[in-house]
Design a protein around this motif. Structure first.
Motif, PDB file in Angstrom:
ATOM      1  N   ALA A 126       0.830  -1.211   0.000  1.00  0.00           N
ATOM      2  CA  ALA A 126       0.000   0.000   0.000  1.00  0.00           C
ATOM      3  C   ALA A 126       0.863   1.260   0.000  1.00  0.00           C
ATOM      4  CB  ALA A 126      -0.939   0.001   1.198  1.00  0.00           C
ATOM      5  N   GLU A 127       1.991   1.224   0.684  1.00  0.00           N
ATOM      6  CA  GLU A 127       2.882   2.387   0.711  1.00  0.00           C
ATOM      7  C   GLU A 127       3.575   2.588  -0.639  1.00  0.00           C
ATOM      8  OE1 GLU A 127       5.480   2.468   4.102  1.00  0.00           O
ATOM      9  OE2 GLU A 127       3.856   1.956   5.490  1.00  0.00           O
ATOM     10  N   VAL A 128       3.823   1.510  -1.356  1.00  0.00           N
ATOM     11  CA  VAL A 128       4.345   1.642  -2.725  1.00  0.00           C
ATOM     12  C   VAL A 128       3.327   2.359  -3.591  1.00  0.00           C
ATOM     13  CG1 VAL A 128       4.976   0.370  -4.813  1.00  0.00           C
ATOM     14  CG2 VAL A 128       5.867  -0.370  -2.589  1.00  0.00           C
ATOM     15  N   ARG A 129       2.056   1.975  -3.459  1.00  0.00           N
ATOM     16  CA  ARG A 129       1.001   2.612  -4.262  1.00  0.00           C
ATOM     17  C   ARG A 129       0.813   4.076  -3.886  1.00  0.00           C
ATOM     18  NH1 ARG A 129      -1.143  -2.692  -3.473  1.00  0.00           N
ATOM     19  NH2 ARG A 129      -1.298  -3.744  -5.508  1.00  0.00           N
ATOM     20  N   GLY A 130       1.079   4.403  -2.641  1.00  0.00           N
ATOM     21  CA  GLY A 130       0.885   5.770  -2.191  1.00  0.00           C
ATOM     22  C   GLY A 130       2.082   6.679  -2.403  1.00  0.00           C
ATOM     23  N   ALA A 131       3.177   6.143  -2.930  1.00  0.00           N
ATOM     24  CA  ALA A 131       4.378   6.958  -3.153  1.00  0.00           C
ATOM     25  C   ALA A 131       4.114   8.013  -4.227  1.00  0.00           C
ATOM     26  CB  ALA A 131       5.546   6.060  -3.552  1.00  0.00           C
ATOM     27  N   ASP A 132       4.911   9.093  -4.178  1.00  0.00           N
ATOM     28  CA  ASP A 132       4.697  10.174  -5.146  1.00  0.00           C
ATOM     29  C   ASP A 132       5.346   9.901  -6.498  1.00  0.00           C
ATOM     30  OD1 ASP A 132       7.326  10.452  -4.464  1.00  0.00           O
ATOM     31  OD2 ASP A 132       7.178  12.511  -3.734  1.00  0.00           O
ATOM     32  N   ARG A 133       6.084   8.806  -6.622  1.00  0.00           N
ATOM     33  CA  ARG A 133       6.660   8.398  -7.896  1.00  0.00           C
ATOM     34  C   ARG A 133       6.889   6.892  -7.859  1.00  0.00           C
ATOM     35  NH1 ARG A 133      13.133   9.819  -8.165  1.00  0.00           N
ATOM     36  NH2 ARG A 133      13.710   8.931  -6.143  1.00  0.00           N
ATOM     37  N   ALA A 134       7.173   6.325  -9.030  1.00  0.00           N
ATOM     38  CA  ALA A 134       7.441   4.894  -9.103  1.00  0.00           C
ATOM     39  C   ALA A 134       8.695   4.552  -8.310  1.00  0.00           C
ATOM     40  CB  ALA A 134       7.608   4.469 -10.556  1.00  0.00           C
ATOM     41  N   VAL A 135       8.681   3.398  -7.667  1.00  0.00           N
ATOM     42  CA  VAL A 135       9.876   2.943  -6.957  1.00  0.00           C
ATOM     43  C   VAL A 135      10.737   2.055  -7.832  1.00  0.00           C
ATOM     44  CG1 VAL A 135       8.799   3.122  -4.676  1.00  0.00           C
ATOM     45  CG2 VAL A 135       8.682   0.950  -5.915  1.00  0.00           C
ATOM     46  N   VAL A 136      10.171   1.518  -8.905  1.00  0.00           N
ATOM     47  CA  VAL A 136      10.919   0.687  -9.847  1.00  0.00           C
ATOM     48  C   VAL A 136      11.249   1.557 -11.057  1.00  0.00           C
ATOM     49  CG1 VAL A 136      10.914  -1.397 -11.274  1.00  0.00           C
ATOM     50  CG2 VAL A 136       9.698  -1.368  -9.072  1.00  0.00           C
ATOM     51  N   ALA A 137      12.543   1.679 -11.365  1.00  0.00           N
ATOM     52  CA  ALA A 137      12.936   2.606 -12.434  1.00  0.00           C
ATOM     53  C   ALA A 137      14.347   2.305 -12.907  1.00  0.00           C
ATOM     54  CB  ALA A 137      12.865   4.048 -11.939  1.00  0.00           C
ATOM     55  N   PHE A 138      14.645   2.788 -14.110  1.00  0.00           N
ATOM     56  CA  PHE A 138      16.018   2.841 -14.588  1.00  0.00           C
ATOM     57  C   PHE A 138      16.700   4.060 -13.974  1.00  0.00           C
ATOM     58  CE2 PHE A 138      13.903   0.780 -18.303  1.00  0.00           C
ATOM     59  CZ  PHE A 138      14.585  -0.428 -18.265  1.00  0.00           C
ATOM     60  N   SER A 139      18.007   4.045 -13.924  1.00  0.00           N
ATOM     61  CA  SER A 139      18.748   5.227 -13.512  1.00  0.00           C
ATOM     62  C   SER A 139      18.545   6.320 -14.559  1.00  0.00           C
ATOM     63  CB  SER A 139      20.234   4.907 -13.404  1.00  0.00           C
ATOM     64  OG  SER A 139      20.785   4.658 -14.697  1.00  0.00           O
ATOM     65  N   PRO A 140      18.697   7.585 -14.198  1.00  0.00           N
ATOM     66  CA  PRO A 140      18.587   8.647 -15.204  1.00  0.00           C
ATOM     67  C   PRO A 140      19.523   8.435 -16.380  1.00  0.00           C
ATOM     68  CG  PRO A 140      18.545   9.580 -12.995  1.00  0.00           C
ATOM     69  CD  PRO A 140      18.866   8.123 -12.831  1.00  0.00           C
ATOM     70  N   ALA A 141      20.726   7.938 -16.114  1.00  0.00           N
ATOM     71  CA  ALA A 141      21.686   7.720 -17.206  1.00  0.00           C
ATOM     72  C   ALA A 141      21.189   6.644 -18.168  1.00  0.00           C
ATOM     73  CB  ALA A 141      23.049   7.338 -16.636  1.00  0.00           C
ATOM     74  N   MET A 142      20.644   5.544 -17.637  1.00  0.00           N
ATOM     75  CA  MET A 142      20.149   4.468 -18.502  1.00  0.00           C
ATOM     76  C   MET A 142      18.892   4.915 -19.248  1.00  0.00           C
ATOM     77  SD  MET A 142      20.363   1.501 -19.870  1.00  0.00           S
ATOM     78  CE  MET A 142      21.607   0.547 -18.957  1.00  0.00           C
ATOM     79  N   ALA A 143      18.013   5.638 -18.579  1.00  0.00           N
ATOM     80  CA  ALA A 143      16.817   6.138 -19.253  1.00  0.00           C
ATOM     81  C   ALA A 143      17.202   7.041 -20.423  1.00  0.00           C
ATOM     82  CB  ALA A 143      15.930   6.889 -18.262  1.00  0.00           C
TER      83      ALA A 143
END
Length: 399
Positions: free
Chosen positions: A287-304
């Motif tokens: 539930a706290e993952v869903r309530g976060a203000d952004r995704a917790v699973v992501a690429f690094s800015p460099a990889m994106a």
């Protein structure tokens, strides 16, 4: 206690089948499978999943047997999602279920078919494959005596609908797709929140799979060369690695060795960046993952950032290659022709579909009729759509 409860490692923010929000229609639990394992199995056994074998990823099925289809793509996404989920301590079965289901709503001929069907459906609410996936999972699969659809768990449906992030109208005056909007009114999937971590993994596993495997298919199709794609900064070091270690390696092995290293690098980057974000947020529950203000699973800015030139290259050299464009142009006309004929002459629909239309009272309601025609066409495989077009428009063809 089911086998699911014996998993030795599960993060506190993973989706726990023991605390699932359940199914819309209550059912007795399985003695041998968790609810998410059961969802995965229902997806695999569905008719819509089987049809993915003959639905386009990039190349129409008759272009060759070795290119990806929607089915092989979905299996590859599921493998990557499951592997990442295991590393992060997430629920592998839920991630796999979302990955396997995420493309069920695709039309024949891939995005070209979707574009054509959306244009045909513009006066009747439009068409999107994500919306159609929910329609399949909750309505169109008719296999069970007690309910339409597959009666999947809340977490699986939420993950499929929201796997690319919160789902809200993107501009003033826009609306959610019809099926998602209607379903929200009967079972709230909390469209405004982030998806669960497993769905976030499935979404990025999709990116990893299609970026890399489209490189593989494009090379094998001769749309570009290894040297050309090696000009992209993300690709270059892996081509150089393989060539340095294996001088004179045959082209097919060179391609595979390069692509698998790229997949590995993207997976490792995603895991590292996700762990960094999780350490910052420290969610104690799904539930706290869903309530976060952004995704917790992501690429690094460099990889994106590094993926952008690759996507641009594939868009120009593969998705918009003139040979692909020619095939997709023909496919769009097939979809438009079929839609126009069935909408104007519903008596040409197969008998079971005519019966459904009569039961809906939609023979004189153009919106109802159009949605049923869209369901029929979206459920076709590439080869069935081509055969149906021949039957209906070739005077010499047998009907």
């Amino acid at each position: 206690m089911t086998a699911e409860r014996t998993v030795p490692f599960r993060a506190p923010y993973a989706s726990d089948p023991a605390t699932s929000r359940g199914r819309r229609v209550a059912e007795a639990e399985s003695a041998t499978r968790s609810c998410f394992q059961r969802d995965r199995d229902r997806i695999v056994h569905s008719g819509a999943f089987r049809k993915l074998e003959y639905k386009t990823q990039v190349f129409v099925y008759h272009e060759g047997d070795y290119y990806r289809t929607r089915l092989t793509h979905s299996l590859e996404v599921a493998q990557i999602a499951r592997s990442i989920s295991r590393t992060l301590g997430l629920n592998e079965d839920l991630a796999e279920a979302v990955a396997l289901a995420h493309d069920l709503g695709h039309t024949p001929f891939g995005h070209a078919g979707e574009t054509a069907l959306n244009a045909c459906m513009a006066p009747y609410g439009g068409f999107s494959h994500n919306d159609q996936t929910l329609r399949i999972l909750t309505h169109l699969e008719r296999r069970y005596a007690d309910f339409d659809g597959l009666n999947l768990c809340w977490e699986t449906l939420e993950g499929v609908v929201k796997h690319n992030g919160p789902l809200l109208p993107t501009a003033p005056g826009t609306e959610l797709p019809a099926t998602i909007r209607a379903y929200r009114d009967v079972w709230d999937l909390e469209l405004h929140t982030q998806p669960g971590a497993e769905a976030q993994v499935a979404a990025l596993a999709d990116d990893i799979a299609y970026n890399n495997h489209d490189v593989d298919d494009g090379l094998r199709a001769g749309l570009f060369t290894v040297d050309e794609v090696a000009e992209i900064p993300l690709v270059r070091p892996f081509v150089e690695q393989v060539r340095a270690r294996y001088p004179g390696l045959e082209r097919s092995r060179l391609i595979h060795e390069t692509v698998r290293r790229m997949i590995g690098a993207m997976v490792e980057d995603l895991v590292a960046e996700t762990r960094r974000r999780l350490d910052a947020v420290r969610p104690g529950s799904a539930a706290e993952v869903r309530g976060a203000d952004r995704a917790v699973v992501a690429f690094s800015p460099a990889m994106a950032e590094a993926q952008l030139p690759l996507r641009g290259f594939l868009k120009q050299r593969m998705y918009r290659h003139y040979k692909v464009n020619r095939e997709m142009s023909k496919c769009k006309r097939v979809v438009a022709d079929l839609f126009g004929l069935f909408l104007a002459e519903p008596e040409c629909l197969p008998t079971p579909w005519q019966d459904q239309l009569a039961a809906l009272g939609g023979r004189d309601d153009m919106a109802v009729r159009a949605r049923l025609v869209a369901d029929y066409i979206a459920g076709m495989t590439d080869r069935y759509a081509l055969a149906e077009h021949t039957r209906l428009f070739d005077m010499d063809a047998k009907t």
